[in-house]
Enzyme design. Sequence first.
Site, short mmCIF file in Angstrom:
data_model
loop_
_atom_site.label_atom_id
_atom_site.label_comp_id
_atom_site.label_asym_id
_atom_site.label_seq_id
_atom_site.Cartn_x
_atom_site.Cartn_y
_atom_site.Cartn_z
N TYR A 138 9.58 6.95 26.44
CA TYR A 138 10.77 7.16 27.26
C TYR A 138 10.53 8.36 28.16
O TYR A 138 10.04 9.39 27.71
CB TYR A 138 11.98 7.43 26.35
CG TYR A 138 13.27 7.72 27.09
CD1 TYR A 138 13.92 6.72 27.82
CD2 TYR A 138 13.85 8.98 27.06
CE1 TYR A 138 15.11 6.99 28.49
CE2 TYR A 138 15.04 9.26 27.72
CZ TYR A 138 15.67 8.25 28.44
OH TYR A 138 16.85 8.52 29.10
N ASP A 148 4.04 13.74 29.55
CA ASP A 148 5.45 14.04 29.38
C ASP A 148 5.60 14.77 28.05
O ASP A 148 5.62 14.15 26.99
CB ASP A 148 6.26 12.74 29.42
CG ASP A 148 7.76 13.02 29.31
OD1 ASP A 148 8.13 14.14 28.92
OD2 ASP A 148 8.55 12.09 29.58
N LYS A 154 13.72 20.34 27.00
CA LYS A 154 14.23 20.64 25.65
C LYS A 154 14.01 22.11 25.25
O LYS A 154 14.79 22.96 25.61
CB LYS A 154 13.63 19.67 24.65
CG LYS A 154 13.97 18.21 25.06
CD LYS A 154 13.96 17.23 23.92
CE LYS A 154 14.06 15.80 24.37
NZ LYS A 154 15.30 15.13 24.04
N1 PMP Z 1 10.90 12.51 28.48
C1 PMP Z 1 10.91 12.52 27.15
C2 PMP Z 1 9.60 12.42 26.40
C3 PMP Z 1 12.11 12.63 26.45
O1 PMP Z 1 12.11 12.63 25.11
C4 PMP Z 1 13.31 12.73 27.18
C5 PMP Z 1 14.67 12.83 26.50
N2 PMP Z 1 14.74 12.58 25.17
C6 PMP Z 1 13.25 12.71 28.57
C7 PMP Z 1 12.03 12.62 29.19
C8 PMP Z 1 14.48 12.82 29.40
O2 PMP Z 1 15.03 14.10 29.30
P1 PMP Z 1 16.59 14.35 29.56
O3 PMP Z 1 17.33 13.66 28.48
O4 PMP Z 1 16.70 15.85 29.55
O5 PMP Z 1 16.87 13.79 30.92
#
Ligand code: PMP
Length: 425
Positions: A144, A239, A267
């Site tokens: 994701y 990511d 995060k």
């Molecule tokens: N990339 C990864 C690996 C994530 O785990 C997340 C959110 N869980 C995101 C992108 C998206 O981040 P956000 O929810 O702050 O938009």
Amino acid sequence: MNLSKSQSLFREAEAIIPGGVNSPVRAFRSVGGTPPFLRRGAGAHIWDEDGNRYIDYVGSWGPLILGHAPPEVVAAAQAACALGSSFGAPTRSEVELARALVDAVPSVEMVRLVSSGTEAVMSALRLARAFNGRDRIVKFEGCYHGHSDGLLARAGSGLATLGIPDVPGVPAAYAEHTLTLPYNDTNAIETLMSEAGDTIAAIIVEPVAGNMGVVPAVPGFLEALRRTTQEHGALLIFDEVITGFRVARGGAQQRYDVLPDLTVLGKIIGGGFPLAAYGGRKEIMKMIAPSGPVYQAGTLSGNPVATAAGIATIRQLDSAAYARLEELGALLEEGLRRAASEAGRAISIHRVGSMLTLFFNPTAPLDYTSVKASDTAAYARLHRGLLKRGVYFPPSAFEAFFVSTAHTPEDIKVTVSAAKEAMQE
Ligand code: PMP
């Protein structure tokens, strides 16, 4: 029927907020029941509106590596807020946080701060496309990368939880530029790259997948991605929104010693406030406006309260903190394995440091197809059984459990015996 405070709030929310929540997995659809509305957190514990206490393994989905309301972070955020919560102008703490990120994350030479992981990934992809003038990107099933158009194809997190393979509202012309391959399948990526490598702007990957549950990259997979992108002039994007400052101070790239061209962070670096970042090699990052033509901007980017909380958080993350996280993670893993074996349940667990997932699957899954073969009904039962015993696991079979430095061996012991009871029900 007498409704609890959480239940009546949820009822009210459902009438005025889609599904009653501001992010889908919070609705508890895949585990059943209605979500507790949370009111307070301290250390490893959270309390709901009805006064129930839980040991928390969600940690706001990853940011809270120090637990809830750590005094240093609260003090830093309060002090920053008192000086003005937003200027939309440069501040010292942006430079301090950028410096800390560049120092900690091996491949990051220059970094741009934004407000969410979604925004950071979206911007990193725009930059990658601008850098090599190609349109297509490759992502992996079950990973994701936020909810921007073009990244929702066969994605993990809430889409996995709710069984949504492809999202309406995404123009086909957009989705066409996203190629999706199975995670951990080195052959598949090498074949694709040998056929079409010169059309690929970037490969984006979670170096430890955290959004189909925790699935680590098999040895050699990240190295193969590094090799093939270099061979074909594509960029490699890690990511590390979850793994950054989680699996090591320098993220998965430090832990596995594979350096991407661009890195996305989020995060933990915001200490529980809305903050994310993307960074990488100078020659690429310099293409971002105003030093280059790739436009990206934000009213609240580099917000002083968020940067203060982020700096205060990562300042605590020394080698002793990672040693503690490793120990606590191992304790939880061993405890859950023991609980399952005593309850006669066939499970598998993947753990990398303080992130782990228990799968009701006798073989540890290595890709999205095998993840989906897990028994989600058994997970839902475990989740409900734990909730009533005061343990808050993620409300989805396909998410990571996070341990914080605020958890204690006693918290874990209580969790393990609750898990054993819940698995015997
Ligand atoms: N990339 C990864 C690996 C994530 O785990 C997340 C959110 N869980 C995101 C992108 C998206 O981040 P956000 O929810 O702050 O938009």
